[in-house]
Scaffold this motif. Structure first.
Motif, PDB file in Angstrom:
ATOM      1  N   ILE A  36     -14.065   5.552  -0.802  1.00 40.52           N
ATOM      2  CA  ILE A  36     -13.095   4.485  -1.107  1.00 40.52           C
ATOM      3  C   ILE A  36     -11.895   4.633  -0.181  1.00 40.52           C
ATOM      4  CG2 ILE A  36     -13.813   4.239  -3.504  1.00 40.52           C
ATOM      5  CD1 ILE A  36     -11.384   5.896  -4.326  1.00 40.52           C
ATOM      6  N   ASN A  37     -11.084   3.601  -0.128  1.00 38.07           N
ATOM      7  CA  ASN A  37      -9.884   3.611   0.696  1.00 38.07           C
ATOM      8  C   ASN A  37      -8.869   4.582   0.105  1.00 38.07           C
ATOM      9  OD1 ASN A  37      -7.319   2.926   1.801  1.00 38.07           O
ATOM     10  ND2 ASN A  37      -8.157   0.935   2.429  1.00 38.07           N
ATOM     11  N   ASP A  38      -8.222   5.375   0.964  1.00 43.85           N
ATOM     12  CA  ASP A  38      -7.263   6.351   0.449  1.00 43.85           C
ATOM     13  C   ASP A  38      -6.036   5.681  -0.156  1.00 43.85           C
ATOM     14  OD1 ASP A  38      -6.474   5.552   2.999  1.00 43.85           O
ATOM     15  OD2 ASP A  38      -5.529   7.474   3.465  1.00 43.85           O
ATOM     16  N   GLY A  39      -5.664   4.502   0.322  1.00 45.68           N
ATOM     17  CA  GLY A  39      -4.545   3.759  -0.275  1.00 45.68           C
ATOM     18  C   GLY A  39      -4.844   3.332  -1.701  1.00 45.68           C
ATOM     19  N   THR A  40      -6.101   2.960  -1.926  1.00 48.11           N
ATOM     20  CA  THR A  40      -6.517   2.563  -3.274  1.00 48.11           C
ATOM     21  C   THR A  40      -6.409   3.745  -4.231  1.00 48.11           C
ATOM     22  OG1 THR A  40      -8.047   0.947  -2.345  1.00 48.11           O
ATOM     23  CG2 THR A  40      -8.422   1.615  -4.619  1.00 48.11           C
ATOM     24  N   LEU A  41      -6.927   4.877  -3.795  1.00 51.47           N
ATOM     25  CA  LEU A  41      -6.858   6.072  -4.641  1.00 51.47           C
ATOM     26  C   LEU A  41      -5.407   6.511  -4.846  1.00 51.47           C
ATOM     27  CD1 LEU A  41      -8.219   8.277  -6.260  1.00 51.47           C
ATOM     28  CD2 LEU A  41      -8.588   9.557  -4.134  1.00 51.47           C
ATOM     29  N   ALA A  42      -4.594   6.397  -3.816  1.00 57.67           N
ATOM     30  CA  ALA A  42      -3.177   6.762  -3.942  1.00 57.67           C
ATOM     31  C   ALA A  42      -2.492   5.887  -4.983  1.00 57.67           C
ATOM     32  CB  ALA A  42      -2.475   6.635  -2.593  1.00 57.67           C
ATOM     33  N   ASN A  43      -2.834   4.608  -5.018  1.00 60.66           N
ATOM     34  CA  ASN A  43      -2.259   3.705  -6.032  1.00 60.66           C
ATOM     35  C   ASN A  43      -2.689   4.122  -7.437  1.00 60.66           C
ATOM     36  OD1 ASN A  43      -0.943   2.109  -4.158  1.00 60.66           O
ATOM     37  ND2 ASN A  43      -2.612   0.627  -4.014  1.00 60.66           N
ATOM     38  N   TRP A  44      -3.956   4.497  -7.581  1.00 60.72           N
ATOM     39  CA  TRP A  44      -4.444   4.928  -8.894  1.00 60.72           C
ATOM     40  C   TRP A  44      -3.737   6.198  -9.344  1.00 60.72           C
ATOM     41  CZ3 TRP A  44     -10.386   4.623  -7.610  1.00 60.72           C
ATOM     42  CH2 TRP A  44     -10.762   3.280  -7.461  1.00 60.72           C
ATOM     43  N   VAL A  45      -3.555   7.132  -8.420  1.00 60.74           N
ATOM     44  CA  VAL A  45      -2.894   8.395  -8.751  1.00 60.74           C
ATOM     45  C   VAL A  45      -1.433   8.139  -9.130  1.00 60.74           C
ATOM     46  CG1 VAL A  45      -2.108  10.606  -7.811  1.00 60.74           C
ATOM     47  CG2 VAL A  45      -4.448   9.833  -7.377  1.00 60.74           C
ATOM     48  N   ALA A  46      -0.757   7.274  -8.364  1.00 61.20           N
ATOM     49  CA  ALA A  46       0.649   6.957  -8.667  1.00 61.20           C
ATOM     50  C   ALA A  46       0.767   6.298 -10.036  1.00 61.20           C
ATOM     51  CB  ALA A  46       1.227   6.050  -7.588  1.00 61.20           C
ATOM     52  N   GLN A  47      -0.140   5.393 -10.344  1.00 52.05           N
ATOM     53  CA  GLN A  47      -0.126   4.727 -11.646  1.00 52.05           C
ATOM     54  C   GLN A  47      -0.348   5.740 -12.769  1.00 52.05           C
ATOM     55  OE1 GLN A  47      -3.204   1.782 -12.052  1.00 52.05           O
ATOM     56  NE2 GLN A  47      -2.204   0.800 -13.794  1.00 52.05           N
ATOM     57  N   ASP A  48      -1.262   6.669 -12.557  1.00 50.10           N
ATOM     58  CA  ASP A  48      -1.526   7.706 -13.551  1.00 50.10           C
ATOM     59  C   ASP A  48      -0.296   8.595 -13.750  1.00 50.10           C
ATOM     60  OD1 ASP A  48      -3.418   9.312 -15.254  1.00 50.10           O
ATOM     61  OD2 ASP A  48      -2.881  10.838 -13.780  1.00 50.10           O
ATOM     62  N   ARG A  49       0.369   8.949 -12.676  1.00 54.91           N
ATOM     63  CA  ARG A  49       1.576   9.786 -12.783  1.00 54.91           C
ATOM     64  C   ARG A  49       2.676   9.070 -13.547  1.00 54.91           C
ATOM     65  NH1 ARG A  49       1.336  12.194  -6.693  1.00 54.91           N
ATOM     66  NH2 ARG A  49      -0.101  13.886  -7.179  1.00 54.91           N
ATOM     67  N   ARG A  50       2.832   7.774 -13.272  1.00 50.55           N
ATOM     68  CA  ARG A  50       3.844   7.008 -14.017  1.00 50.55           C
ATOM     69  C   ARG A  50       3.495   6.974 -15.501  1.00 50.55           C
ATOM     70  NH1 ARG A  50       3.536   3.451  -9.603  1.00 50.55           N
ATOM     71  NH2 ARG A  50       2.149   2.109 -10.784  1.00 50.55           N
ATOM     72  N   ALA A  51       2.221   6.757 -15.793  1.00 52.23           N
ATOM     73  CA  ALA A  51       1.787   6.677 -17.190  1.00 52.23           C
ATOM     74  C   ALA A  51       1.977   8.013 -17.903  1.00 52.23           C
ATOM     75  CB  ALA A  51       0.325   6.251 -17.265  1.00 52.23           C
ATOM     76  N   ARG A  52       1.811   9.108 -17.181  1.00 50.91           N
ATOM     77  CA  ARG A  52       1.963  10.436 -17.769  1.00 50.91           C
ATOM     78  C   ARG A  52       3.410  10.910 -17.759  1.00 50.91           C
ATOM     79  NH1 ARG A  52      -2.347  13.713 -18.333  1.00 50.91           N
ATOM     80  NH2 ARG A  52      -4.358  12.879 -17.789  1.00 50.91           N
ATOM     81  N   GLY A  53       4.291  10.163 -17.137  1.00 48.48           N
ATOM     82  CA  GLY A  53       5.685  10.586 -17.087  1.00 48.48           C
ATOM     83  C   GLY A  53       5.936  11.633 -16.024  1.00 48.48           C
ATOM     84  N   GLU A  54       5.006  11.785 -15.090  1.00 47.25           N
ATOM     85  CA  GLU A  54       5.162  12.755 -14.021  1.00 47.25           C
ATOM     86  C   GLU A  54       5.721  12.067 -12.784  1.00 47.25           C
ATOM     87  OE1 GLU A  54       1.305  14.374 -13.337  1.00 47.25           O
ATOM     88  OE2 GLU A  54       1.053  15.008 -15.406  1.00 47.25           O
ATOM     89  N   LEU A  86      11.385   7.519 -13.510  1.00 44.67           N
ATOM     90  CA  LEU A  86      11.250   7.469 -14.963  1.00 44.67           C
ATOM     91  C   LEU A  86       9.820   7.139 -15.342  1.00 44.67           C
ATOM     92  CD1 LEU A  86      14.399   5.331 -15.810  1.00 44.67           C
ATOM     93  CD2 LEU A  86      14.177   7.801 -15.928  1.00 44.67           C
ATOM     94  N   GLY A  87       9.368   7.715 -16.433  1.00 38.89           N
ATOM     95  CA  GLY A  87       8.060   7.386 -16.968  1.00 38.89           C
ATOM     96  C   GLY A  87       8.125   6.066 -17.719  1.00 38.89           C
ATOM     97  N   GLU A  88       6.970   5.583 -18.167  1.00 39.46           N
ATOM     98  CA  GLU A  88       6.932   4.294 -18.862  1.00 39.46           C
ATOM     99  C   GLU A  88       7.753   4.323 -20.149  1.00 39.46           C
ATOM    100  OE1 GLU A  88       3.107   2.471 -19.375  1.00 39.46           O
ATOM    101  OE2 GLU A  88       2.445   3.164 -17.405  1.00 39.46           O
ATOM    102  N   ASP A  89       7.649   5.403 -20.917  1.00 44.35           N
ATOM    103  CA  ASP A  89       8.414   5.508 -22.165  1.00 44.35           C
ATOM    104  C   ASP A  89       9.909   5.514 -21.873  1.00 44.35           C
ATOM    105  OD1 ASP A  89       6.063   5.654 -23.579  1.00 44.35           O
ATOM    106  OD2 ASP A  89       6.090   7.846 -23.748  1.00 44.35           O
ATOM    107  N   GLU A  90      10.297   6.241 -20.833  1.00 45.42           N
ATOM    108  CA  GLU A  90      11.716   6.316 -20.481  1.00 45.42           C
ATOM    109  C   GLU A  90      12.237   4.962 -20.019  1.00 45.42           C
ATOM    110  OE1 GLU A  90      11.130   9.435 -17.654  1.00 45.42           O
ATOM    111  OE2 GLU A  90      12.068  10.924 -18.974  1.00 45.42           O
ATOM    112  N   ARG A  91      11.403   4.233 -19.251  1.00 49.09           N
ATOM    113  CA  ARG A  91      11.822   2.900 -18.807  1.00 49.09           C
ATOM    114  C   ARG A  91      11.990   1.958 -19.993  1.00 49.09           C
ATOM    115  NH1 ARG A  91       7.422   2.196 -15.497  1.00 49.09           N
ATOM    116  NH2 ARG A  91       7.489   4.042 -14.229  1.00 49.09           N
ATOM    117  N   ALA A  92      11.085   2.042 -20.961  1.00 50.83           N
ATOM    118  CA  ALA A  92      11.177   1.190 -22.153  1.00 50.83           C
ATOM    119  C   ALA A  92      12.440   1.526 -22.944  1.00 50.83           C
ATOM    120  CB  ALA A  92       9.938   1.371 -23.024  1.00 50.83           C
TER     121      ALA A  92
END
Length: 122
Positions: A36-54, A60-66
Motif C-alpha cells: 500500500i502507499n506509505d502516505g495512506t498508512l501514515a494517515n491511518w497511523v495518525a488517525q489511530d494516534r489521535r483516537a488513542r490520545g497519543e 490534543l486527543g479527541e476527548d480533550e478536543r471535545a
C-alpha cells in the motif's frame, strides 16, 4: 484511463496500524510489505494516534478536543452573562446614585430646617 480507488476494510487498516505500533518498524517499510502507499498508512497511523490520545507534543486527543470545545462554549456563555450583569449594574447603579443624592439633599434640608427651628427657639 483513471484507476479505480482501492478500498481497505477496517480489519486490514487496524492490522496495518497495529504492525506499525507494535513492531516499531518505519511506516514506509510496513507499507511496502503490505503493498500500500506509505502516505495512506501514515494517515491511518495518525488517525489511530489521535483516537488513542497519543497526539504529537502539544496536540490534543479527541476527548480533550471535545472537552475544550465544551469549556469554550461555557466560557462564552459565562462571559455574556457577566457582560449583561455589568450593564445592569451600571444602569441601576446610576439610578441608585441619583436617588441617594436626592435623599441626601432632602435630609440636608430637613436638618437645616431643624437647626434653624432650634436656633430660633421654636
Amino acid at each position: 484511463m483513471a484507476e479505480t480507488r482501492r478500498r481497505f476494510d477496517r480489519e486490514f487498516r487496524e492490522g496495518a496500524v497495529r504492525i506499525v505500533r507494535e513492531t516499531g518498524k518505519p511506516i514506509a517499510q510496513v507499507a511496502r510489505d503490505l503493498g500500500i502507499n506509505d502516505g495512506t498508512l501514515a494517515n491511518w497511523v495518525a488517525q489511530d494516534r489521535r483516537a488513542r490520545g497519543e497526539a504529537a507534543a502539544g496536540g490534543l486527543g479527541e476527548d480533550e478536543r471535545a472537552e475544550l470545545a465544551r469549556l469554550r462554549k461555557e466560557n462564552a456563555k459565562l462571559a455574556m452573562e457577566r457582560d449583561v450583569l455589568k450593564q445592569s449594574a451600571v444602569r441601576f447603579g446610576n439610578t441608585n446614585r441619583r436617588r441617594r443624592r436626592l435623599v441626601d439633599a432632602a435630609w440636608k434640608r430637613i436638618e437645616s430646617g431643624r437647626r434653624s427651628n432650634v436656633a430660633s427657639g421654636n
